[in-house]
Design a protein around this motif. Structure first.
Motif, PDB file in Angstrom:
ATOM      1  N   ILE A 272      33.960  35.681  42.128  1.00  0.00           N
ATOM      2  CA  ILE A 272      34.702  35.881  43.263  1.00  0.00           C
ATOM      3  C   ILE A 272      35.712  34.576  43.271  1.00  0.00           C
ATOM      4  O   ILE A 272      37.235  34.535  43.591  1.00  0.00           O
ATOM      5  CB  ILE A 272      34.212  36.316  44.707  1.00  0.00           C
ATOM      6  N   SER A 273      35.061  33.471  43.215  1.00  0.00           N
ATOM      7  CA  SER A 273      35.637  32.210  43.261  1.00  0.00           C
ATOM      8  C   SER A 273      36.600  31.976  42.358  1.00  0.00           C
ATOM      9  O   SER A 273      37.833  31.240  42.326  1.00  0.00           O
ATOM     10  CB  SER A 273      34.627  31.025  43.252  1.00  0.00           C
ATOM     11  N   VAL A 274      36.190  32.555  41.042  1.00  0.00           N
ATOM     12  CA  VAL A 274      37.120  32.414  39.993  1.00  0.00           C
ATOM     13  C   VAL A 274      38.372  32.879  40.061  1.00  0.00           C
ATOM     14  O   VAL A 274      39.652  32.421  39.744  1.00  0.00           O
ATOM     15  CB  VAL A 274      36.567  33.100  38.564  1.00  0.00           C
ATOM     16  N   VAL A 275      38.697  33.940  40.841  1.00  0.00           N
ATOM     17  CA  VAL A 275      39.693  34.869  41.199  1.00  0.00           C
ATOM     18  C   VAL A 275      40.766  33.770  42.001  1.00  0.00           C
ATOM     19  O   VAL A 275      42.166  33.557  41.505  1.00  0.00           O
ATOM     20  CB  VAL A 275      39.451  36.024  41.884  1.00  0.00           C
ATOM     21  N   TYR A 276      40.208  33.320  42.997  1.00  0.00           N
ATOM     22  CA  TYR A 276      41.112  32.435  43.983  1.00  0.00           C
ATOM     23  C   TYR A 276      41.454  31.055  43.430  1.00  0.00           C
ATOM     24  O   TYR A 276      42.350  30.399  43.721  1.00  0.00           O
ATOM     25  CB  TYR A 276      40.897  32.491  45.405  1.00  0.00           C
ATOM     26  N   SER A 277      40.568  30.435  42.546  1.00  0.00           N
ATOM     27  CA  SER A 277      40.615  28.975  42.120  1.00  0.00           C
ATOM     28  C   SER A 277      40.937  29.116  40.772  1.00  0.00           C
ATOM     29  O   SER A 277      41.505  27.736  40.319  1.00  0.00           O
ATOM     30  CB  SER A 277      39.217  28.468  42.233  1.00  0.00           C
ATOM     31  N   ILE A 278      41.048  29.990  39.950  1.00  0.00           N
ATOM     32  CA  ILE A 278      41.486  29.762  38.556  1.00  0.00           C
ATOM     33  C   ILE A 278      42.440  30.985  38.105  1.00  0.00           C
ATOM     34  O   ILE A 278      43.454  30.575  37.791  1.00  0.00           O
ATOM     35  CB  ILE A 278      40.388  29.918  37.504  1.00  0.00           C
ATOM     36  N   ILE A 279      42.282  32.179  38.380  1.00  0.00           N
ATOM     37  CA  ILE A 279      43.133  33.488  37.924  1.00  0.00           C
ATOM     38  C   ILE A 279      44.838  33.415  38.775  1.00  0.00           C
ATOM     39  O   ILE A 279      45.595  33.316  38.233  1.00  0.00           O
ATOM     40  CB  ILE A 279      42.358  34.611  38.118  1.00  0.00           C
ATOM     41  N   THR A 280      44.406  33.057  40.003  1.00  0.00           N
ATOM     42  CA  THR A 280      45.653  32.964  40.953  1.00  0.00           C
ATOM     43  C   THR A 280      46.465  32.045  40.606  1.00  0.00           C
ATOM     44  O   THR A 280      47.783  32.250  40.492  1.00  0.00           O
ATOM     45  CB  THR A 280      45.278  33.128  42.401  1.00  0.00           C
ATOM     46  N   PRO A 281      46.218  30.750  40.524  1.00  0.00           N
ATOM     47  CA  PRO A 281      46.930  29.465  40.055  1.00  0.00           C
ATOM     48  C   PRO A 281      47.590  29.881  38.669  1.00  0.00           C
ATOM     49  O   PRO A 281      48.951  29.456  38.383  1.00  0.00           O
ATOM     50  CB  PRO A 281      46.174  28.464  40.344  1.00  0.00           C
ATOM     51  N   MET A 282      46.691  30.457  37.807  1.00  0.00           N
ATOM     52  CA  MET A 282      47.292  30.636  36.456  1.00  0.00           C
ATOM     53  C   MET A 282      48.581  31.711  36.320  1.00  0.00           C
ATOM     54  O   MET A 282      49.505  31.665  35.833  1.00  0.00           O
ATOM     55  CB  MET A 282      46.318  31.093  35.744  1.00  0.00           C
ATOM     56  N   LEU A 283      48.299  32.671  37.601  1.00  0.00           N
ATOM     57  CA  LEU A 283      49.245  33.719  37.096  1.00  0.00           C
ATOM     58  C   LEU A 283      50.559  33.283  37.956  1.00  0.00           C
ATOM     59  O   LEU A 283      51.713  34.143  38.019  1.00  0.00           O
ATOM     60  CB  LEU A 283      48.684  35.147  37.854  1.00  0.00           C
TER      61      LEU A 283
END
Length: 321
Positions: A272-283
């Motif tokens: 879940i942390s990956v979603v807002y800490s990595i994926i969202t900034p990437m997108l």
């Protein structure tokens, strides 16, 4: 164990090493995501700074979002990559809580920027004649300064709540130091701290979210009154892009921080942390800007300029020969 003695202890970030078979896939995912995030956000910053027609409040805010996204991913991902490559899972006591402080400051600044961007879109759609007055440079800087001040206080509170706890275990089942993971390894009752996190965190997270939702309700209501289908389509396209990231960001944050401690699961929470800490900034750079016509035209102009410059250099070299 008192705080003075605890400062000489190192924590072990076990989140990414509990399944050795996933080490290489995780390394590849983190590396590629980080590179894409950096390239995408830096590209946006370069376009905004070099293209004069992008020197508007909307793109000024997008530039700030790119800076914060680079900051956010750089707080956790390089350390995770180092752990995956070297298999050194230790992080110092001070380093752990500095990471926690910076992560919450950048993550919440992302949230505040999303709210300011929603206000910008509201002013552009619902108050077009007064847009330059409402979203002046002074207003934007004031909103950003206020936001940084608030998120700094928020992070200081979280830092104080976690760094003063006594810890009986030094193994963190996460890939970075975060509040739920720190509470789970404390050897004292953290119900009071969890209540403070829930109440204060709700205010700091729900405040910007309500601003976003309120802005878009007003935008949608204003657009529905328009008879021009082209304006209708363009505005809803912008709204859908923004709301996609808002839903992705806030749903993961709410699940992570606003739930009973009995539902804490180290096995899934780092995902879940990956979603807002990595994926969202990437997108973010792709969703917010690369779908934008003005940015696409700016990219085309830069590519054409590079091609012409390259062709000119080749021609000059041939003439010299």
């Amino acid at each position: 164990m008192d705080l003075e003695n605890q400062t000489f202890i190192s924590f072990t970030l076990l989140g990414l090493s509990e399944k050795p078979s996933l080490r290489m896939p995780l390394l590849s995912f983190f590396m590629e995501s980080y590179i894409l995030s950096i390239i995408g956000n830096v590209l946006i910053l370069l376009l905004i700074s070099t293209q004069s027609h992008l020197h508007t409040p909307m793109y000024f805010l997008l530039g700030n979002l790119s800076v914060v996204d680079v900051f956010l991913t750089s707080i956790t991902v390089p350390r995770a990559l180092y752990s995956l490559i070297s298999q050194d899972l230790s992080i110092s006591f001070h380093g752990c809580f500095i990471q926690l402080f910076l992560f919450h400051m950048a993550g919440n600044m992302d949230s505040f920027l999303l709210a300011i961007m929603a206000l910008d879109r509201y002013a552009a759609v619902c108050q077009p004649l007064h847009y330059t007055t409402i979203m002046s440079k002074r207003t934007c800087i004031s909103l950003l300064t206020f936001s940084w001040f608030i998120v700094s206080l928020h992070s200081t509170l979280f830092f104080a709540l976690t760094s003063t706890l006594p810890y009986c275990s030094w193994v963190i089942h996460h890939y970075f130091c975060d509040v739920p993971a720190m509470f789970s390894i404390s050897c004292t009752d953290t119900s009071v701290q969890q209540m403070v996190v829930f109440i204060e965190g709700s205010l700091i997270v729900m405040g910007p979210m309500l601003v976003i939702l309120g802005s878009y309700v007003l935008i949608i209501r204003a657009v529905l009154k328009l008879s021009r289908s082209k304006v209708y389509s363009q505005t809803f396209s912008t709204c859908s892009s923004h709301l996609t990231v808002v839903i992705l960001f806030y749903s993961s944050v709410i699940f992570m921080y606003f739930r009973p401690s009995s539902l804490y699961s180290a096995a899934y929470d780092w995902v879940i942390s990956v979603v807002y800490s990595i994926i969202t900034p990437m997108l973010n750079p792709f969703i917010y800007t690369l779908r934008n016509k003005e940015v696409k035209n700016a990219v085309k102009r830069v590519i054409q300029w590079v091609r012409k410059d390259g062709q000119k250099q080749i021609k000059d070299t041939e003439d010299e020969d």
